[in-house]
Write a protein that holds these residues in place. Structure first.
Motif, PDB file in Angstrom:
ATOM      1  N   ASP A  22      98.598  84.366 113.954  1.00  0.00           N
ATOM      2  CA  ASP A  22      97.329  85.088 113.920  1.00  0.00           C
ATOM      3  C   ASP A  22      97.357  86.445 114.606  1.00  0.00           C
ATOM      4  O   ASP A  22      96.437  87.244 114.431  1.00  0.00           O
ATOM      5  CB  ASP A  22      96.224  84.245 114.559  1.00  0.00           C
ATOM      6  N   SER A  23      98.363  86.702 115.426  1.00  0.00           N
ATOM      7  CA  SER A  23      98.428  87.976 116.145  1.00  0.00           C
ATOM      8  C   SER A  23      99.873  88.301 116.495  1.00  0.00           C
ATOM      9  O   SER A  23     100.747  87.434 116.464  1.00  0.00           O
ATOM     10  CB  SER A  23      97.587  87.921 117.424  1.00  0.00           C
ATOM     11  N   PRO A  42      95.971  92.046 115.609  1.00  0.00           N
ATOM     12  CA  PRO A  42      95.830  90.989 114.611  1.00  0.00           C
ATOM     13  C   PRO A  42      96.974  91.029 113.591  1.00  0.00           C
ATOM     14  O   PRO A  42      97.500  92.104 113.297  1.00  0.00           O
ATOM     15  CB  PRO A  42      94.488  91.281 113.936  1.00  0.00           C
TER      16      PRO A  42
END
Length: 82
Positions: A22-23, A42
């Motif tokens: 996710d990041s 992100p």
């Protein structure tokens, strides 16, 4: 870990990216090994663009090293290579 940056780095910078689903976490060091930037982005198109911009703003990248599991950094790698 805190988001930290030191504005105004000059000369080559060395970049490391820890990739996740996710990041992505970027750390940039100057030529003396001092931390210039440490920040999370992100893992999406907007994040790739922001991460690339952060590298460009930090200085002239001598290298970008990426660490990741599976294909988490594949999209970012394609973006930076283009």
């Amino acid at each position: 870990m805190q988001n930290e940056s030191t504005p105004g780095a000059r000369g080559p910078v060395f970049c490391g990216v820890d990739t996740h689903a996710d990041s992505h976490w970027l750390c940039v060091l100057d030529w003396r090994g001092r931390r210039v930037l440490s920040r999370r982005f992100p893992a999406d198109a907007a994040g790739y663009e922001a991460l690339a911009g952060a590298i460009a703003a930090a200085g002239e990248p001598a290298c970008v090293a990426m660490e990741g599991t599976s294909s988490y950094g594949a999209g970012l790698t394609r973006h930076l290579a283009s």
